[in-house]
Design a protein around this motif. Structure first.
Motif, short mmCIF file in Angstrom:
data_model
loop_
_atom_site.label_atom_id
_atom_site.label_comp_id
_atom_site.label_asym_id
_atom_site.label_seq_id
_atom_site.Cartn_x
_atom_site.Cartn_y
_atom_site.Cartn_z
N HIS A 99 -13.64 -1.80 -24.83
CA HIS A 99 -13.55 -1.48 -23.25
C HIS A 99 -12.92 -0.12 -23.24
O HIS A 99 -12.51 0.52 -24.10
CB HIS A 99 -12.72 -2.54 -22.43
N SER A 100 -13.20 0.36 -21.77
CA SER A 100 -12.62 1.76 -21.44
C SER A 100 -11.20 1.54 -21.10
O SER A 100 -10.39 0.51 -21.24
CB SER A 100 -13.17 2.27 -20.08
N PRO A 101 -10.49 2.75 -21.13
CA PRO A 101 -8.96 2.59 -21.00
C PRO A 101 -8.52 2.18 -19.56
O PRO A 101 -9.38 2.34 -18.84
CB PRO A 101 -8.58 4.34 -21.14
N PHE A 127 -10.24 -10.51 -29.58
CA PHE A 127 -10.36 -9.17 -30.23
C PHE A 127 -10.83 -8.07 -29.26
O PHE A 127 -12.07 -7.59 -29.55
CB PHE A 127 -11.02 -9.12 -31.93
N ARG A 128 -10.06 -7.45 -28.48
CA ARG A 128 -10.45 -6.67 -27.58
C ARG A 128 -9.60 -5.09 -28.04
O ARG A 128 -8.54 -5.16 -28.19
CB ARG A 128 -10.15 -6.95 -26.15
N PHE A 129 -10.46 -4.23 -28.06
CA PHE A 129 -10.00 -2.83 -28.41
C PHE A 129 -10.35 -1.80 -27.46
O PHE A 129 -11.41 -1.69 -26.72
CB PHE A 129 -10.31 -2.37 -29.66
N GLY A 130 -9.24 -0.88 -27.02
CA GLY A 130 -9.75 0.36 -26.11
C GLY A 130 -10.02 1.61 -27.34
O GLY A 130 -10.85 1.51 -28.19
N CYS A 131 -9.50 2.65 -26.78
CA CYS A 131 -9.84 3.97 -27.61
C CYS A 131 -9.40 3.88 -29.07
O CYS A 131 -8.48 3.29 -29.42
CB CYS A 131 -9.29 5.05 -26.84
N ASP A 132 -10.04 4.32 -30.01
CA ASP A 132 -9.32 4.34 -31.51
C ASP A 132 -9.43 2.94 -32.05
O ASP A 132 -8.65 2.85 -32.84
CB ASP A 132 -8.47 5.01 -31.68
N GLY A 133 -9.96 1.92 -31.43
CA GLY A 133 -10.05 0.71 -32.00
C GLY A 133 -10.82 0.50 -33.43
O GLY A 133 -11.92 1.22 -33.47
N ARG A 134 -10.62 -0.49 -33.83
CA ARG A 134 -11.20 -0.77 -35.39
C ARG A 134 -11.12 -2.21 -35.74
O ARG A 134 -10.07 -2.77 -35.98
CB ARG A 134 -10.65 0.20 -36.56
N THR A 135 -12.37 -2.92 -36.05
CA THR A 135 -11.99 -4.29 -36.48
C THR A 135 -13.39 -4.57 -37.42
O THR A 135 -14.43 -3.86 -37.33
CB THR A 135 -12.06 -5.23 -35.17
N GLU A 136 -13.49 -5.78 -37.92
CA GLU A 136 -14.49 -6.22 -38.56
C GLU A 136 -14.77 -7.86 -38.42
O GLU A 136 -15.23 -8.48 -39.03
CB GLU A 136 -14.20 -6.18 -40.20
N GLN A 137 -14.34 -7.99 -36.92
CA GLN A 137 -14.39 -9.72 -36.70
C GLN A 137 -15.95 -9.82 -36.31
O GLN A 137 -16.79 -8.81 -35.76
CB GLN A 137 -13.60 -9.80 -35.56
N ASN A 138 -16.29 -11.02 -36.41
CA ASN A 138 -17.73 -11.32 -35.81
C ASN A 138 -17.99 -11.02 -34.37
O ASN A 138 -18.99 -10.67 -34.05
CB ASN A 138 -18.03 -12.55 -36.16
N ASP A 176 -9.29 9.47 -16.73
CA ASP A 176 -9.09 10.67 -17.62
C ASP A 176 -10.32 11.26 -18.21
O ASP A 176 -11.08 10.54 -18.58
CB ASP A 176 -8.09 10.60 -18.51
N ALA A 177 -10.36 12.65 -18.35
CA ALA A 177 -11.75 13.17 -19.21
C ALA A 177 -11.34 13.31 -20.34
O ALA A 177 -10.84 14.20 -21.07
CB ALA A 177 -11.89 14.56 -18.30
N VAL A 178 -11.47 12.17 -21.26
CA VAL A 178 -11.16 12.15 -22.50
C VAL A 178 -12.26 11.50 -23.38
O VAL A 178 -12.87 10.51 -22.78
CB VAL A 178 -9.80 11.36 -22.89
N PRO A 179 -12.52 11.52 -24.70
CA PRO A 179 -13.63 10.78 -25.62
C PRO A 179 -12.73 9.59 -25.99
O PRO A 179 -11.58 9.58 -26.03
CB PRO A 179 -13.57 11.75 -26.82
N CYS A 180 -13.59 8.65 -26.23
CA CYS A 180 -13.08 6.92 -26.40
C CYS A 180 -13.92 6.66 -27.64
O CYS A 180 -15.10 6.51 -27.21
CB CYS A 180 -12.77 6.36 -25.44
N GLY A 181 -13.57 6.14 -28.82
CA GLY A 181 -14.42 5.68 -29.86
C GLY A 181 -13.86 4.45 -30.55
O GLY A 181 -12.61 4.01 -30.21
N PHE A 182 -14.92 3.70 -30.81
CA PHE A 182 -14.66 2.23 -31.54
C PHE A 182 -15.56 2.37 -32.88
O PHE A 182 -16.35 2.77 -32.98
CB PHE A 182 -14.86 1.37 -30.52
N THR A 183 -14.59 1.71 -33.87
CA THR A 183 -15.38 1.63 -35.00
C THR A 183 -15.59 0.16 -35.41
O THR A 183 -14.55 -0.73 -35.76
CB THR A 183 -14.53 2.12 -36.26
N LEU A 184 -16.68 -0.38 -35.82
CA LEU A 184 -16.92 -1.78 -36.24
C LEU A 184 -17.22 -1.70 -37.78
O LEU A 184 -18.32 -1.00 -38.23
CB LEU A 184 -17.95 -2.52 -35.47
N ILE A 185 -16.43 -2.39 -38.51
CA ILE A 185 -16.80 -2.58 -40.14
C ILE A 185 -17.83 -3.63 -40.24
O ILE A 185 -17.45 -4.63 -39.82
CB ILE A 185 -15.60 -2.81 -40.86
N LEU A 186 -18.84 -3.36 -40.63
CA LEU A 186 -19.89 -4.25 -40.78
C LEU A 186 -19.73 -5.11 -41.93
O LEU A 186 -19.35 -4.68 -43.19
CB LEU A 186 -21.45 -3.56 -40.82
#
Length: 459
Positions: A187-189, A171-182, A197-207
């Motif tokens: 990772h970066s783009p 379960f690997r995610f770049g920008c705008d990733g979202r998961t609830e895995q253990n 690139d000069a861009v923001p990059c975010g990731f959300t982990l559902i606890l």
């Protein structure tokens, strides 16, 4: 007239005996055997007198005695029981299906193969490409799933598992990733290639409901360096929903570092990781994220080491990199966190030194404190100790503040110009506090620690 009815009744009852008797007389006609041997009371008179020939009839007359006399039994009819023709038992048996012993059905390719969704490590890691992150820095961990399940969960199959019936799903995610895995990765783009690139990059982990800690492991981390202790060009920000803890904003070189985040699940439901790039310079990062249902580190310990020996290092201490060419090794401003060490059974003391065990050289130790006039409180190449010398930037070992450019407990060693190991001898948890202000920063620290076996009597 009455005598005529008497004669008819006698003939009706005794006619059979009369026929048999007359059939044996000379010149009489022999009746067929099936007529003479017919059983039961249902008999038909074949011939009335001996001198008359038997006249064959087309069909024997049937007398229903039950209807005629009111009998209670059901006589057998010529065509079988109840007027239906019976087949012999031998003939009826041959129409029954043969008795076969039970045989389980053979396994079909359409059967679903079930297996445990346990952890797995792909055997085939991505190959290294010149200019990219080396493949030894990218060691993935996944979970064994069916290929369809892996796709539904937005995972990446990297290898086979469960004897070829499943895939090692990472379960690997770049920008705008979202998961609830253990276990997941952010990772970066273009990873393992550099991001420019000069861009923001975010990731959300559902606890998850049972999580109590989250471990962040910086498997590869090379961003642009800080400026005077502040992350300006690149920033890596850690935040937890409804959490009052303040975590360091990272930049620079932090490969191999880690963080433990305490989670109060009653208030926190999300973990947010954000990377902000403000230039076209190359950088890359890979962060492994693990949700822990059982706390591994003591509460409020940002970093935690469990081995008998190991290395304690400040953030952005290293001065070597793979992608980033602009390097400025220094710690950050406004730090206030704790590094903890698990005390092993039958081990009492801990010895800390700034000696590099790999090459036998001394590591640079530098924690700077500035007076009001802008000068350094601790003279160059000297060790500082306690509150007078280390009011702002220091590490506390054995509850003693240490700073300056030498690792030396000045309260025990008279010569402040040499590096000497520092012994942590207090009972209880092994905690090393790190604190800095927002003024001038230095290189930081890289210490080796070793736990010593108890030699005194255990009380």
């Amino acid at each position: 007239m009455p005598s005529w009815w008497i004669i008819c009744i006698i003939i009706q009852e005794y006619g059979y005996s009369l026929i048999v008797a007359t059939s044996k007389l000379p010149g009489s006609t022999i009746l067929p055997e099936e007529v003479l041997c017919r059983t039961g009371a249902n008999r038909t008179l074949a011939a009335s007198f001996p001198d008359q020939r038997v006249r064959p009839t087309k069909q024997q007359q049937y007398i229903d005695y039950k209807l005629h006399y009111g009998l209670r039994y059901n006589p057998t009819r010529p065509n079988g029981r109840n007027g239906t023709q019976e087949q012999p038992l031998r003939e009826r048996k041959k129409f029954l299906p043969p008795k076969l012993s039970y045989e389980p059905p053979l396994l079909s390719v359409f059967h679903i193969i079930s297996f445990v969704n346990g952890p797995c490590v792909p055997r085939r890691q991505p190959a290294a490409v010149e200019g990219n992150v080396p493949d030894n820095a990218t060691v993935w961990s996944g979970v064994c799933y069916h290929e369809q399940e892996c796709q539904l969960l937005h995972g990446t199959p990297m290898d086979s598992c469960a004897g070829g019936f499943g895939v090692c799903c990472v379960f690997r995610f770049g920008c705008d990733g979202r998961t609830e895995q253990n276990v997941s990765y952010f990772h970066s783009p273009n990873y393992p290639g550099p991001a420019t690139d000069a861009v923001p990059c975010g990731f959300t982990l559902i606890l998850q409901r049972t999580v109590q800690q989250v471990l962040l492991e910086f498997r590869f981390f090379e961003l642009q360096p800080p400026q005077l202790g502040n992350c300006v060009e690149d920033q890596f920000i850690v935040s937890v929903q409804n959490d009052q803890h303040v975590y360091p904003v990272l930049c620079g070189i932090n490969t191999g570092q880690h963080m433990y985040l305490d989670i109060d699940r009653a208030y926190s439901h999300r973990l947010y990781l954000s990377a902000v790039f403000n230039s076209k310079q190359p950088r890359a990062f890979l962060v492994k994220i693990t949700q822990l249902a059982t706390p591994r580190a003591p509460a409020s310990c940002l970093q935690f080491h469990e081995g008998v020996s190991g290395v304690l290092k400040s953030f952005n201490y290293d001065n070597n990199s793979v992608l980033v060419t602009n390097r400025k090794a220094s710690y950050f401003n406004n730090l206030n966190y704790a590094i903890c060490i698990r005390r092993q059974p039958l081990f009492c003391n801990v010895v800390l030194a700034n000696m590099d065990t790999a090459n036998g050289k001394e590591n640079i130790f530098q924690l700077v404190n500035i007076a009001e006039d802008g000068s350094s409180i601790v003279p160059p190449n000297q060790a500082g100790v306690e509150l007078f010398s280390c009011p702002d930037d220091f590490i506390a070992i054995n509850f003693v503040r240490l700073c300056g450019e030498r690792l030396n407990d000045g309260s025990l060693v008279a010569d402040a110009s040499i590096n000497t190991p520092v012994r942590y001898s207090n009972a209880g948890p092994i905690v090393i506090a790190v604190q800095t202000d927002q003024a001038i920063v230095g290189r930081g620290f890289k210490l080796t620690y070793t736990q010593l076996v108890c030699t005194d009597k255990i009380r």
